[in-house]
Design a protein around this motif. Structure first.
Motif, mmCIF file in Angstrom:
data_model
loop_
_atom_site.group_PDB
_atom_site.id
_atom_site.type_symbol
_atom_site.label_atom_id
_atom_site.label_comp_id
_atom_site.label_asym_id
_atom_site.label_seq_id
_atom_site.Cartn_x
_atom_site.Cartn_y
_atom_site.Cartn_z
ATOM 1 N N GLN D 4 18.283 -11.479 11.559
ATOM 2 C CA GLN D 4 19.058 -11.961 12.570
ATOM 3 C C GLN D 4 19.316 -10.495 13.705
ATOM 4 O OE1 GLN D 4 22.408 -14.390 12.301
ATOM 5 N NE2 GLN D 4 23.555 -13.198 13.789
ATOM 6 N N TRP D 5 19.151 -11.407 15.142
ATOM 7 C CA TRP D 5 19.180 -10.692 16.410
ATOM 8 C C TRP D 5 20.438 -10.568 17.174
ATOM 9 C CZ3 TRP D 5 17.920 -12.757 21.648
ATOM 10 C CH2 TRP D 5 17.443 -13.699 20.737
ATOM 11 N N LEU D 6 20.893 -11.973 17.107
ATOM 12 C CA LEU D 6 21.716 -12.567 18.274
ATOM 13 C C LEU D 6 22.819 -12.971 17.732
ATOM 14 C CD1 LEU D 6 22.545 -13.441 21.344
ATOM 15 C CD2 LEU D 6 21.033 -15.251 20.314
ATOM 16 N N THR D 7 23.610 -12.128 18.345
ATOM 17 C CA THR D 7 25.402 -12.464 17.530
ATOM 18 C C THR D 7 26.589 -13.711 17.827
ATOM 19 O OG1 THR D 7 26.555 -10.603 17.936
ATOM 20 C CG2 THR D 7 25.298 -10.786 14.974
ATOM 21 N N GLY D 8 26.001 -13.201 19.293
ATOM 22 C CA GLY D 8 27.236 -14.234 20.302
ATOM 23 C C GLY D 8 26.343 -14.092 21.790
ATOM 24 N N LEU D 9 27.307 -14.326 22.458
ATOM 25 C CA LEU D 9 26.885 -14.267 23.881
ATOM 26 C C LEU D 9 27.902 -12.979 24.938
ATOM 27 C CD1 LEU D 9 25.442 -17.754 25.020
ATOM 28 C CD2 LEU D 9 24.130 -15.148 24.201
ATOM 29 N N ALA D 70 29.111 -17.385 29.817
ATOM 30 C CA ALA D 70 29.207 -16.673 28.615
ATOM 31 C C ALA D 70 30.919 -16.305 28.368
ATOM 32 C CB ALA D 70 28.748 -16.888 27.949
#
Lengths: 75, 75, 75, 75, 75, 75
Positions: D4-9, D70
């Motif tokens: 997991q490295w991107l949780t959202g923008l 975003a």
């Protein structure tokens, strides 16, 4: 003063929109190199270069985005 | 402080929008290379290079997207 | 932790928006090459290369799209 | 399975959005070249090449468009 | 007839969207060069070239724009 | 007068949209280099060049943005 060459972005069909995108891409080249003879000579050369063809195709793609949006994607 | 060279993105016609896109593209070059004599010399050279012309045409295409959107595509 | 250099995308005018686009483009370079002396040396070189100038102009163009949209095109 | 490295923008500020754009650009490189030592070596080289820096800056610019949209441009 | 490899652009998370963008970028390569062995060989080479990595990262960035928009940015 | 090759941008599925994007990208090449034999020869060469493949993949990515937007992302 440039001559009139673009009257708008509306086209009847998607294909005509694509043709307009080509026109817009070529105009960008033509304004920097207005000598048609030079452009013809260059075209002969880059038409034999895969990357040159790809780059030219990309400019068309960018303009086609604009023309397609202007026509609400011919929905 | 830069001199005033851009008053807005609205244009009366699509063609004037294209001309503005050219201006925006050239400004990007001019800010990095402010010497007009150097730019003129470079232009002579890249005007003979198909890919250079294509790359320049692409920058115009990107700016034209912006200008066209700003003008709601001159609908 | 990066120092504060970007407070938002709103600008009063289109020209200030263009200046912000330049700042955003340069920041992308500065973060990879933080040495100002190296950047200055590189700039001297690419300022004499037509394609390098075009590529730099394109990054400005992409950021200008973002800034222009953020400002609703200064309508 | 990727970690997991991107949780959202979503980001709180425009600057954090820019930092996220950098992360997205680097991830695209890291996935093709996962060897950190190789990447470090390459970075030393391209950090001395003006065009390489410009190209890297452009990828950040494209991702910044996405992140800015975003976040509704942090209006 | 191409086999089914893309069922839609919706993803549960931003990270899965990024993974889909990678898939879309690779498919564009795979369709031109369907030979997996050749692609593997090329990858070994361009994974050592900073600009090649940057160019590949840019294609992912363009597709990520599309996927992010399709998911309303996972808001 | 070009033959009819594009009837619209609507497709039933995302994958068909991707295939249309490929068609649009190839058309941009085909219009500059109409000789199928030359294109085939060039394709053999650039299919062995990682960057050429990436550039071609990018044009597809730009067109896929357009086609995806035209289909409201097949939501």
């Amino acid at each position: 003063m440039m001559e009139q060459w673009l009257t708008g972005l509306k086209t009847d069909t998607a294909q005509e929109g694509y043709e307009l995108a080509i026109k817009l891409a070529r105009k960008g080249v033509g304004l920097t190199q207005p000598d048609e003879a030079v452009r013809k000579r260059l075209r002969l050369k880059y038409a034999e270069d895969a990357d040159s063809l790809t780059f030219a195709s990309q400019v068309i793609a960018v303009h086609f985005q604009t023309v397609a949006a202007a026509n609400d994607y011919w929905k």
